[in-house]
Design a protein around this motif. Sequence first.
Motif, PDB file in Angstrom:
ATOM      1  N   ALA A 102      61.801 -48.786   0.822  1.00 40.54           N
ATOM      2  CA  ALA A 102      62.856 -48.243  -0.153  1.00 40.54           C
ATOM      3  C   ALA A 102      62.404 -48.264  -1.541  1.00 40.54           C
ATOM      4  O   ALA A 102      62.214 -49.232  -1.890  1.00 40.54           O
ATOM      5  CB  ALA A 102      63.938 -49.014   0.089  1.00 40.54           C
ATOM      6  N   ILE A 103      62.061 -47.086  -2.167  1.00 38.51           N
ATOM      7  CA  ILE A 103      61.650 -46.936  -3.337  1.00 38.51           C
ATOM      8  C   ILE A 103      62.916 -46.355  -4.117  1.00 38.51           C
ATOM      9  O   ILE A 103      63.282 -45.101  -3.956  1.00 38.51           O
ATOM     10  CB  ILE A 103      60.303 -45.971  -3.575  1.00 38.51           C
ATOM     11  N   SER A 104      63.389 -46.998  -4.985  1.00 43.36           N
ATOM     12  CA  SER A 104      64.582 -46.715  -5.667  1.00 43.36           C
ATOM     13  C   SER A 104      64.195 -45.400  -6.524  1.00 43.36           C
ATOM     14  O   SER A 104      63.248 -45.409  -7.458  1.00 43.36           O
ATOM     15  CB  SER A 104      65.216 -47.861  -6.620  1.00 43.36           C
ATOM     16  N   PHE A 172      46.496 -42.625   2.119  1.00 42.98           N
ATOM     17  CA  PHE A 172      46.717 -43.444   3.155  1.00 42.98           C
ATOM     18  C   PHE A 172      45.960 -44.340   3.869  1.00 42.98           C
ATOM     19  O   PHE A 172      45.810 -44.683   4.821  1.00 42.98           O
ATOM     20  CB  PHE A 172      47.432 -42.513   4.304  1.00 42.98           C
ATOM     21  N   THR A 173      44.948 -44.757   2.927  1.00 48.51           N
ATOM     22  CA  THR A 173      43.821 -45.624   3.358  1.00 48.51           C
ATOM     23  C   THR A 173      44.231 -47.089   2.675  1.00 48.51           C
ATOM     24  O   THR A 173      43.524 -47.967   3.436  1.00 48.51           O
ATOM     25  CB  THR A 173      42.517 -45.366   2.717  1.00 48.51           C
ATOM     26  N   SER A 174      45.155 -47.041   2.195  1.00 51.39           N
ATOM     27  CA  SER A 174      45.658 -48.486   1.909  1.00 51.39           C
ATOM     28  C   SER A 174      47.347 -48.500   1.531  1.00 51.39           C
ATOM     29  O   SER A 174      47.803 -47.358   1.468  1.00 51.39           O
ATOM     30  CB  SER A 174      44.960 -48.848   0.340  1.00 51.39           C
ATOM     31  N   GLU A 175      47.850 -49.514   1.354  1.00 53.19           N
ATOM     32  CA  GLU A 175      49.409 -49.507   1.458  1.00 53.19           C
ATOM     33  C   GLU A 175      49.900 -49.318   0.020  1.00 53.19           C
ATOM     34  O   GLU A 175      51.158 -48.601  -0.030  1.00 53.19           O
ATOM     35  CB  GLU A 175      49.880 -50.894   1.804  1.00 53.19           C
ATOM     36  N   GLN A 176      49.148 -49.281  -0.828  1.00 54.33           N
ATOM     37  CA  GLN A 176      49.507 -49.091  -2.026  1.00 54.33           C
ATOM     38  C   GLN A 176      50.207 -47.994  -2.491  1.00 54.33           C
ATOM     39  O   GLN A 176      51.554 -47.962  -3.188  1.00 54.33           O
ATOM     40  CB  GLN A 176      48.531 -49.303  -3.198  1.00 54.33           C
ATOM     41  N   ALA A 177      49.842 -46.615  -2.065  1.00 58.25           N
ATOM     42  CA  ALA A 177      50.511 -45.432  -2.558  1.00 58.25           C
ATOM     43  C   ALA A 177      52.093 -45.544  -1.807  1.00 58.25           C
ATOM     44  O   ALA A 177      52.985 -45.161  -2.229  1.00 58.25           O
ATOM     45  CB  ALA A 177      49.674 -44.309  -2.112  1.00 58.25           C
ATOM     46  N   LEU A 178      51.790 -45.869  -0.507  1.00 61.65           N
ATOM     47  CA  LEU A 178      53.049 -45.795   0.432  1.00 61.65           C
ATOM     48  C   LEU A 178      54.245 -46.552  -0.274  1.00 61.65           C
ATOM     49  O   LEU A 178      55.474 -46.299  -0.222  1.00 61.65           O
ATOM     50  CB  LEU A 178      52.680 -46.320   1.719  1.00 61.65           C
ATOM     51  N   ASN A 179      53.896 -47.752  -1.065  1.00 62.89           N
ATOM     52  CA  ASN A 179      54.887 -48.718  -1.425  1.00 62.89           C
ATOM     53  C   ASN A 179      55.416 -48.340  -2.782  1.00 62.89           C
ATOM     54  O   ASN A 179      56.254 -48.764  -3.289  1.00 62.89           O
ATOM     55  CB  ASN A 179      54.179 -50.234  -1.350  1.00 62.89           C
ATOM     56  N   GLU A 180      54.525 -47.279  -3.545  1.00 61.93           N
ATOM     57  CA  GLU A 180      54.962 -47.150  -4.829  1.00 61.93           C
ATOM     58  C   GLU A 180      55.359 -45.511  -5.223  1.00 61.93           C
ATOM     59  O   GLU A 180      56.168 -45.374  -6.170  1.00 61.93           O
ATOM     60  CB  GLU A 180      53.808 -47.634  -6.058  1.00 61.93           C
ATOM     61  N   ILE A 181      54.906 -44.711  -4.472  1.00 58.84           N
ATOM     62  CA  ILE A 181      55.110 -43.212  -4.493  1.00 58.84           C
ATOM     63  C   ILE A 181      56.275 -42.719  -3.675  1.00 58.84           C
ATOM     64  O   ILE A 181      56.365 -43.024  -2.482  1.00 58.84           O
ATOM     65  CB  ILE A 181      53.849 -42.156  -4.367  1.00 58.84           C
ATOM     66  N   PRO A 182      57.283 -42.203  -4.380  1.00 55.84           N
ATOM     67  CA  PRO A 182      58.537 -41.918  -3.646  1.00 55.84           C
ATOM     68  C   PRO A 182      58.261 -40.973  -2.738  1.00 55.84           C
ATOM     69  O   PRO A 182      57.404 -39.960  -3.099  1.00 55.84           O
ATOM     70  CB  PRO A 182      59.547 -41.475  -4.666  1.00 55.84           C
ATOM     71  N   HIS A 183      58.813 -40.837  -1.533  1.00 57.47           N
ATOM     72  CA  HIS A 183      58.659 -39.898  -0.768  1.00 57.47           C
ATOM     73  C   HIS A 183      57.458 -39.625   0.001  1.00 57.47           C
ATOM     74  O   HIS A 183      57.358 -38.495   0.761  1.00 57.47           O
ATOM     75  CB  HIS A 183      59.282 -38.434  -1.076  1.00 57.47           C
ATOM     76  N   LEU A 184      56.781 -40.635  -0.169  1.00 54.03           N
ATOM     77  CA  LEU A 184      55.149 -40.317   0.341  1.00 54.03           C
ATOM     78  C   LEU A 184      55.101 -39.893   1.770  1.00 54.03           C
ATOM     79  O   LEU A 184      54.605 -38.650   2.274  1.00 54.03           O
ATOM     80  CB  LEU A 184      54.163 -41.370   0.120  1.00 54.03           C
ATOM     81  N   PRO A 185      55.875 -40.630   2.806  1.00 50.82           N
ATOM     82  CA  PRO A 185      55.854 -40.257   4.275  1.00 50.82           C
ATOM     83  C   PRO A 185      56.483 -38.914   4.499  1.00 50.82           C
ATOM     84  O   PRO A 185      55.942 -38.078   5.434  1.00 50.82           O
ATOM     85  CB  PRO A 185      56.775 -41.397   4.999  1.00 50.82           C
ATOM     86  N   GLN A 186      57.315 -38.326   3.861  1.00 45.99           N
ATOM     87  CA  GLN A 186      58.124 -37.146   4.066  1.00 45.99           C
ATOM     88  C   GLN A 186      57.040 -36.033   3.633  1.00 45.99           C
ATOM     89  O   GLN A 186      57.156 -34.970   4.103  1.00 45.99           O
ATOM     90  CB  GLN A 186      59.454 -37.304   3.056  1.00 45.99           C
ATOM     91  N   ILE A 187      56.515 -36.234   2.584  1.00 48.95           N
ATOM     92  CA  ILE A 187      55.247 -35.372   1.915  1.00 48.95           C
ATOM     93  C   ILE A 187      54.521 -35.058   3.250  1.00 48.95           C
ATOM     94  O   ILE A 187      54.239 -33.967   3.575  1.00 48.95           O
ATOM     95  CB  ILE A 187      54.900 -35.571   0.663  1.00 48.95           C
ATOM     96  N   ARG A 188      54.027 -36.415   3.740  1.00 51.12           N
ATOM     97  CA  ARG A 188      52.795 -35.999   4.488  1.00 51.12           C
ATOM     98  C   ARG A 188      53.404 -35.494   5.996  1.00 51.12           C
ATOM     99  O   ARG A 188      52.712 -34.850   6.609  1.00 51.12           O
ATOM    100  CB  ARG A 188      52.322 -37.598   5.052  1.00 51.12           C
ATOM    101  N   CYS A 189      54.878 -35.937   6.043  1.00 53.30           N
ATOM    102  CA  CYS A 189      55.277 -35.144   7.334  1.00 53.30           C
ATOM    103  C   CYS A 189      55.283 -33.704   7.265  1.00 53.30           C
ATOM    104  O   CYS A 189      54.844 -32.973   8.351  1.00 53.30           O
ATOM    105  CB  CYS A 189      56.842 -35.611   7.525  1.00 53.30           C
ATOM    106  N   ALA A 190      55.454 -33.082   6.018  1.00 58.48           N
ATOM    107  CA  ALA A 190      55.591 -31.779   6.110  1.00 58.48           C
ATOM    108  C   ALA A 190      54.161 -31.192   6.089  1.00 58.48           C
ATOM    109  O   ALA A 190      53.780 -30.094   6.766  1.00 58.48           O
ATOM    110  CB  ALA A 190      55.876 -31.311   4.536  1.00 58.48           C
ATOM    111  N   VAL A 191      53.114 -31.977   5.469  1.00 62.42           N
ATOM    112  CA  VAL A 191      51.696 -31.398   5.752  1.00 62.42           C
ATOM    113  C   VAL A 191      51.019 -31.733   6.877  1.00 62.42           C
ATOM    114  O   VAL A 191      50.204 -30.632   7.574  1.00 62.42           O
ATOM    115  CB  VAL A 191      50.905 -32.100   4.569  1.00 62.42           C
ATOM    116  N   ASP A 192      51.513 -32.756   7.624  1.00 65.52           N
ATOM    117  CA  ASP A 192      51.140 -32.851   9.008  1.00 65.52           C
ATOM    118  C   ASP A 192      51.538 -31.911   9.870  1.00 65.52           C
ATOM    119  O   ASP A 192      50.803 -31.281  10.852  1.00 65.52           O
ATOM    120  CB  ASP A 192      51.561 -33.867   9.722  1.00 65.52           C
ATOM    121  N   PHE A 193      52.840 -31.254   9.679  1.00 64.97           N
ATOM    122  CA  PHE A 193      53.271 -29.948  10.425  1.00 64.97           C
ATOM    123  C   PHE A 193      52.483 -28.885  10.207  1.00 64.97           C
ATOM    124  O   PHE A 193      52.288 -28.218  11.239  1.00 64.97           O
ATOM    125  CB  PHE A 193      54.904 -29.985   9.961  1.00 64.97           C
TER     126      PHE A 193
END
Length: 543
Positions: A102-104, A172-193
């Motif tokens: 959860a990134i505020s 996504f080769t390290s946890e760092q970006a996932l833990n600090e950039i807002p919405h990263l998984p949501q952005i990747r979901c759109a790109v994966d699609f």
Amino acid sequence: GSDLNELYSLIWNGRFEEATTRLQPLLKKHPVYNLLYCEIAVAIFLLSDKKENYELASKRLSTVRKDCSALWKMRKPTLKSYMSSYKQGSGQIEVDFENLPAISNDAELVNEAGLNLKHVSSALWARAILAELHFMDSAIKFRQQKYLKGVMDFKKSWNLFKECDDTLTKLFTSEQALNEIPHLPQIRCAVDFGVGIYQFMCSVVPRHFQFIVEGIGFKADRAVAMDLLKRSMRCETAIRSHFAALALGWIYAFFYYNYDVSNQILDLEIDKAPESGIILFTSAYVLRKQGKIQESSDAFLKAKTAMQEVPAFQLKVDYELGSNHFMLLEWNQALEYLTRFLDGYDAEAFRTYCAYQVAFCYIMLENQAKAIEYMKKVQPWVRKNYALDEYSGHQAKKYLKKNTLSQFEILYQQALVSHEACNYNSVLDILEKAKTEAQNAGDTARYSQLRGSALAHLKQFDEAKNCYMEVVNASKDVLKAGVNMYALPFSYCGLTEIAIVEKDASAAQSYLKKVKGISSSYEFETFLQWRVRKCEDDIRSMK
């Protein structure tokens, strides 16, 4: 956030007006809202096929694209700095979609190097959304048969998705970006699609539309496509997760014939959005493909009720309901829906084959004058390289020569639609009557091929092989049978499929070679291509 989810659920449930009103004040807040604003216009056009809706979608796309490009130019330097100092790991990390960090969004998000992480996020969003906008643009242009313009957007979209995918793969080769950039998984979901859809589409493009993917410059890979779409679907908080699920529902049913998995996915989606016309419509198609025609009609009716805001789409549903009656050889009921569709619908999709279906109903009801009237509509409407349009054209020409069809043709056509309804035993019964009516090599070949196919579906493989071999043994004559020569490639494909079931890889390969060796265009070639591609996958996995 919750705003976004509520908006998205309005869109999925076909409540476009309310969604548009609620989006308007949010358009300056985040580019995702602009994407949805475009998506509504594009959806209404694709569901209705109305020219004025095309103009609106086109205008909205170009406005939003300008805004998005400007945002990208502004945020690109921040993303570049972030990427240049990012410490990559070795492989891809596993993401736990149930427990995303959860990134505020309220806090000032600045990393040690003084970079604003919200700006990194909006740079990635801007790029991914640009890719989507170009993709939507190509989709509406293709639908309007503006192919050359569509191809340019199609290629731009692919290049953008590819660029986003490369960046995200590094992040996504390290946890760092996932833990600090807002919405990263949501952005990747759109790109994966996006990447998943490209990989799949380009791997099954019919020969006549090959020019669309020429020069995109990558070897499409269906296995990669399936992995990306599954990963996209698993990120349920993201707006593209539903689309990924829908795409997988189609692919499992229509490409892999895996109805269990397809229905599992679609049932979950229906649970989440029981009023969604788009999901119900997809589900109805899959039920029909399995031969569950009554259940299919029920789902189509629910889809029709759900789509009050797009009356043109409701007419399309009438067409599908009419087709379901047609497949059950219920001519009067079919006519009621199919004529309503033809009278009310002014776009090109479906109308050619529909006019042929109406004419055939009248033939069965012995109303020659009406049959002639509708057969005459067919020819001028035929769109080149559309399998069912071209088929309808050939059938109309055949009929209008003598204003009648041979007894064999009338029976064969009924067997063909019964086969589509998965009523394989009645296919065999009808063909039994047709057998003595065959007048030439083309008739005999079509009889044997369709009989073989029905037997194969009933798992009577030895008898099926005998039927297919009857066609193969007469191949010289069949190849001279004009439009009816399609019985030959279809028989070779049937033999390939049986060889795969019987785990005989070398037979499968040599039959498949025969299918591919037939170079002249033939009826239903597009449909057979899908089966051929699936056979290639199956043979590859046998080795």
